[in-house]
Design a protein around this motif. Structure first.
Motif, PDB file in Angstrom:
ATOM      1  N   LEU A 287       0.833  -1.204   0.000  1.00 60.68           N
ATOM      2  CA  LEU A 287       0.000   0.000   0.000  1.00 60.68           C
ATOM      3  C   LEU A 287       0.866   1.251   0.000  1.00 60.68           C
ATOM      4  CD1 LEU A 287      -2.814  -0.930   2.555  1.00 60.68           C
ATOM      5  CD2 LEU A 287      -3.011  -0.740   0.068  1.00 60.68           C
ATOM      6  N   GLY A 288       0.485   2.198  -0.842  1.00 56.27           N
ATOM      7  CA  GLY A 288       1.230   3.447  -0.942  1.00 56.27           C
ATOM      8  C   GLY A 288       1.898   3.629  -2.287  1.00 56.27           C
ATOM      9  N   THR A 289       1.686   2.694  -3.226  1.00 53.66           N
ATOM     10  CA  THR A 289       2.258   2.804  -4.566  1.00 53.66           C
ATOM     11  C   THR A 289       1.206   3.321  -5.546  1.00 53.66           C
ATOM     12  OG1 THR A 289       1.761   0.457  -4.952  1.00 53.66           O
ATOM     13  CG2 THR A 289       3.982   1.014  -4.206  1.00 53.66           C
ATOM     14  N   LYS A 290       1.667   3.749  -6.716  1.00 54.36           N
ATOM     15  CA  LYS A 290       0.791   4.394  -7.688  1.00 54.36           C
ATOM     16  C   LYS A 290      -0.165   3.440  -8.392  1.00 54.36           C
ATOM     17  CE  LYS A 290       3.958   8.199  -8.772  1.00 54.36           C
ATOM     18  NZ  LYS A 290       4.796   8.817  -9.845  1.00 54.36           N
ATOM     19  N   ALA A 291       0.036   2.149  -8.209  1.00 54.02           N
ATOM     20  CA  ALA A 291      -0.848   1.135  -8.779  1.00 54.02           C
ATOM     21  C   ALA A 291      -0.867  -0.058  -7.831  1.00 54.02           C
ATOM     22  CB  ALA A 291      -0.358   0.717 -10.172  1.00 54.02           C
ATOM     23  N   PRO A 292      -1.890  -0.887  -7.890  1.00 56.80           N
ATOM     24  CA  PRO A 292      -1.922  -2.069  -7.018  1.00 56.80           C
ATOM     25  C   PRO A 292      -0.738  -3.000  -7.288  1.00 56.80           C
ATOM     26  CG  PRO A 292      -4.097  -1.650  -7.938  1.00 56.80           C
ATOM     27  CD  PRO A 292      -3.152  -0.742  -8.665  1.00 56.80           C
ATOM     28  N   VAL A 293      -0.035  -3.356  -6.227  1.00 56.87           N
ATOM     29  CA  VAL A 293       1.052  -4.337  -6.300  1.00 56.87           C
ATOM     30  C   VAL A 293       0.751  -5.377  -5.224  1.00 56.87           C
ATOM     31  CG1 VAL A 293       3.529  -4.764  -6.102  1.00 56.87           C
ATOM     32  CG2 VAL A 293       2.709  -2.603  -7.073  1.00 56.87           C
ATOM     33  N   VAL A 294       0.588  -6.640  -5.649  1.00 57.90           N
ATOM     34  CA  VAL A 294       0.149  -7.676  -4.717  1.00 57.90           C
ATOM     35  C   VAL A 294       1.101  -8.865  -4.768  1.00 57.90           C
ATOM     36  CG1 VAL A 294      -1.749  -9.167  -4.003  1.00 57.90           C
ATOM     37  CG2 VAL A 294      -2.237  -6.954  -5.045  1.00 57.90           C
ATOM     38  N   LYS A 295       1.466  -9.339  -3.580  1.00 56.71           N
ATOM     39  CA  LYS A 295       2.393 -10.467  -3.426  1.00 56.71           C
ATOM     40  C   LYS A 295       1.669 -11.609  -2.721  1.00 56.71           C
ATOM     41  CE  LYS A 295       6.347 -12.721  -2.323  1.00 56.71           C
ATOM     42  NZ  LYS A 295       5.775 -13.929  -1.716  1.00 56.71           N
ATOM     43  N   THR A 296       1.568 -12.744  -3.391  1.00 52.57           N
ATOM     44  CA  THR A 296       0.997 -13.903  -2.721  1.00 52.57           C
ATOM     45  C   THR A 296       2.115 -14.787  -2.184  1.00 52.57           C
ATOM     46  OG1 THR A 296      -0.752 -15.561  -2.878  1.00 52.57           O
ATOM     47  CG2 THR A 296       0.846 -15.521  -4.662  1.00 52.57           C
ATOM     48  N   HIS A 297       1.759 -15.730  -1.338  1.00 51.60           N
ATOM     49  CA  HIS A 297       2.725 -16.594  -0.656  1.00 51.60           C
ATOM     50  C   HIS A 297       3.617 -17.316  -1.669  1.00 51.60           C
ATOM     51  CE1 HIS A 297       4.259 -19.429   2.308  1.00 51.60           C
ATOM     52  NE2 HIS A 297       3.664 -18.710   3.238  1.00 51.60           N
ATOM     53  N   GLY A 298       4.894 -17.463  -1.359  1.00 54.79           N
ATOM     54  CA  GLY A 298       5.821 -18.123  -2.274  1.00 54.79           C
ATOM     55  C   GLY A 298       5.422 -19.536  -2.620  1.00 54.79           C
ATOM     56  N   SER A 299       4.753 -20.221  -1.706  1.00 50.95           N
ATOM     57  CA  SER A 299       4.328 -21.605  -1.950  1.00 50.95           C
ATOM     58  C   SER A 299       2.865 -21.684  -2.379  1.00 50.95           C
ATOM     59  CB  SER A 299       4.544 -22.459  -0.699  1.00 50.95           C
ATOM     60  OG  SER A 299       3.819 -21.935   0.402  1.00 50.95           O
ATOM     61  N   ALA A 300       2.322 -20.561  -2.850  1.00 48.78           N
ATOM     62  CA  ALA A 300       0.915 -20.509  -3.247  1.00 48.78           C
ATOM     63  C   ALA A 300       0.638 -21.424  -4.434  1.00 48.78           C
ATOM     64  CB  ALA A 300       0.524 -19.072  -3.592  1.00 48.78           C
ATOM     65  N   LYS A 301      -0.529 -22.045  -4.376  1.00 49.58           N
ATOM     66  CA  LYS A 301      -0.983 -22.883  -5.490  1.00 49.58           C
ATOM     67  C   LYS A 301      -1.993 -22.101  -6.331  1.00 49.58           C
ATOM     68  CE  LYS A 301       1.310 -26.655  -4.350  1.00 49.58           C
ATOM     69  NZ  LYS A 301       0.616 -27.913  -4.046  1.00 49.58           N
ATOM     70  N   ALA A 302      -2.559 -22.774  -7.317  1.00 45.89           N
ATOM     71  CA  ALA A 302      -3.423 -22.111  -8.291  1.00 45.89           C
ATOM     72  C   ALA A 302      -4.612 -21.401  -7.650  1.00 45.89           C
ATOM     73  CB  ALA A 302      -3.908 -23.136  -9.314  1.00 45.89           C
ATOM     74  N   THR A 303      -5.200 -22.013  -6.612  1.00 48.68           N
ATOM     75  CA  THR A 303      -6.360 -21.394  -5.948  1.00 48.68           C
ATOM     76  C   THR A 303      -6.013 -20.028  -5.378  1.00 48.68           C
ATOM     77  OG1 THR A 303      -7.262 -23.561  -5.363  1.00 48.68           O
ATOM     78  CG2 THR A 303      -8.066 -21.675  -4.112  1.00 48.68           C
ATOM     79  N   ALA A 304      -4.852 -19.937  -4.716  1.00 45.87           N
ATOM     80  CA  ALA A 304      -4.425 -18.662  -4.141  1.00 45.87           C
ATOM     81  C   ALA A 304      -4.162 -17.636  -5.235  1.00 45.87           C
ATOM     82  CB  ALA A 304      -3.169 -18.865  -3.302  1.00 45.87           C
ATOM     83  N   VAL A 305      -3.563 -18.076  -6.338  1.00 46.37           N
ATOM     84  CA  VAL A 305      -3.289 -17.166  -7.455  1.00 46.37           C
ATOM     85  C   VAL A 305      -4.596 -16.608  -8.010  1.00 46.37           C
ATOM     86  CG1 VAL A 305      -2.339 -16.990  -9.791  1.00 46.37           C
ATOM     87  CG2 VAL A 305      -1.113 -18.300  -8.045  1.00 46.37           C
ATOM     88  N   ALA A 306      -5.568 -17.483  -8.248  1.00 44.98           N
ATOM     89  CA  ALA A 306      -6.856 -17.051  -8.794  1.00 44.98           C
ATOM     90  C   ALA A 306      -7.580 -16.109  -7.839  1.00 44.98           C
ATOM     91  CB  ALA A 306      -7.731 -18.271  -9.091  1.00 44.98           C
ATOM     92  N   ASN A 307      -7.569 -16.427  -6.546  1.00 48.72           N
ATOM     93  CA  ASN A 307      -8.225 -15.559  -5.564  1.00 48.72           C
ATOM     94  C   ASN A 307      -7.557 -14.193  -5.481  1.00 48.72           C
ATOM     95  OD1 ASN A 307     -10.070 -17.537  -4.937  1.00 48.72           O
ATOM     96  ND2 ASN A 307      -8.987 -18.271  -3.121  1.00 48.72           N
TER      97      ASN A 307
END
Length: 348
Positions: A287-307
């Motif tokens: 939060l605080g950047t000029k556009a949304p920047v989102v980091k998901t967990h390094g071990s995330a699977k497809a469900t987490a990516v889609a969500n």
């Protein structure tokens, strides 16, 4: 809406990233996905090219790379190229499951800070077990180890906007993570931040909160310096996972009676486990950047990516970034004046 995706970032990239993107593509009809990654690895995984574009890159920022050096030296990496696309306006948001430090650097130095925000912070939604809402916003999670009172104050503003826009929380309440609930607890930074937040018209401040009360539902936004926030997050996650593991082992070791009882309680355990599962909650937001920047967990699977793609969609659809920028622009001088006055008072 276009999302620039670091297809090579994460423990299971690019397979789980591509799989998650295709789930999101079928789920969200108004999103176009830009995949930045090694062509030979990414292209064979794509089953359907509808609203998916592949931009070939030749380098990858590994999890063990030094963040700033990697960002500067690996200019043709999937992460840097994706960030540059957002900076140039060719994409509306940036997603990665890769090196957190490198993504923070890319977000701050390439995507850029919102004018008036001194230090962007890493925020996530954690489960709330006793409040009106299912989740609360917790930040900073490690983007900034040291924080000044004005930074903590700004986190209150940023977190409140995220809570209202993305989590749909009405008039979110804010608390400051400290080593005691009393107003005079903590070091000078936290004491000064408390006074600054206490007198603020920018958000609904309810005082300090201790780490043991984080999940109790007594706040919609919890603000912390990056060191304390990161430590509290890991301790909370570790304790929750260990408790679930110990309960399961105890049930299995309790014989037939214990297993019957465990079977009856299984739906309740599943509900708690789902609430604690990062795959359900989406990613952490810078939060605080000029556009949304989102980091998901390094071990995330497809469900987490889609969500997480859905999470980004909400951020763009609700005009989160423009609304934050507009508010900061309107209150910058007021904020600076209040902080300077309080700092002088403290020094005296």
């Amino acid at each position: 809406m276009k999302i620039a995706i670091d297809a090579m970032g994460g423990d299971f990239a690019p397979f789980e990233i591509i799989k998650g993107v295709e789930i999101a593509r079928d789920r969200y009809k108004d999103i176009e996905f830009q995949l930045y990654g090694t062509e030979g690895e990414v292209k064979p995984l794509i089953q359907n090219w509808e609203r998916i574009e592949l931009i070939p890159t030749t380098e990858v920022i590994a999890m063990g790379d030094e963040p700033v050096k990697a960002m500067r030296r690996k200019k043709d990496s999937s992460m840097v190229r994706a960030a540059m696309a957002v900076k140039a306006g060719r994409a509306d948001a940036l997603f990665s499951a890769g090196n957190t430090g490198a993504l923070l650097s890319s977000a701050i130095f390439l995507v850029g800070r919102i004018k008036g925000v001194d230090r962007p912070a890493l925020a996530t939604a954690l489960p709330s077990f006793g409040g009106k809402y299912d989740h609360f916003v917790f930040m900073d999670l490690g983007a900034n180890a040291d924080s000044k009172p004005v930074h903590l104050y700004q986190y209150g503003i940023l977190g409140s906007f995220y809570a209202s826009h993305v989590l749909k929380i009405d008039e979110p309440s804010v608390r400051l993570l400290n080593n005691g609930a009393e107003e005079d607890k903590g070091d000078e930074v936290h004491k000064t931040a408390h006074q600054l937040m206490k007198n603020s018209p920018s958000f609904n401040f309810l005082g300090n909160i201790e780490a043991r009360d984080l999940l109790d539902g007594t706040a919609d936004v919890v603000v912390a310096d990056g060191f304390s926030g990161n430590a509290a997050l890991k301790a909370t996650e570790g304790t929750a996972l260990m408790m679930l593991k110990q309960i399961k082992q105890s049930i299995l070791a309790a014989g037939l009676r214990g297993k019957i009882g465990g079977a009856l309680l299984k739906p309740a355990f599943k509900e708690v486990q789902k609430k604690l599962d990062y795959n359900e909650a989406g990613g952490a937001v810078i939060l605080g950047t000029k556009a949304p920047v989102v980091k998901t967990h390094g071990s995330a699977k497809a469900t987490a990516v889609a969500n997480t793609m859905g999470q980004i969609k909400i951020m763009v659809d609700t005009q989160l970034i423009p609304d934050i920028q507009q508010y900061i622009n309107a209150h910058t001088e007021e904020l600076r004046a209040g902080n300077d006055a309080l700092s002088e008072q403290t020094n005296d």
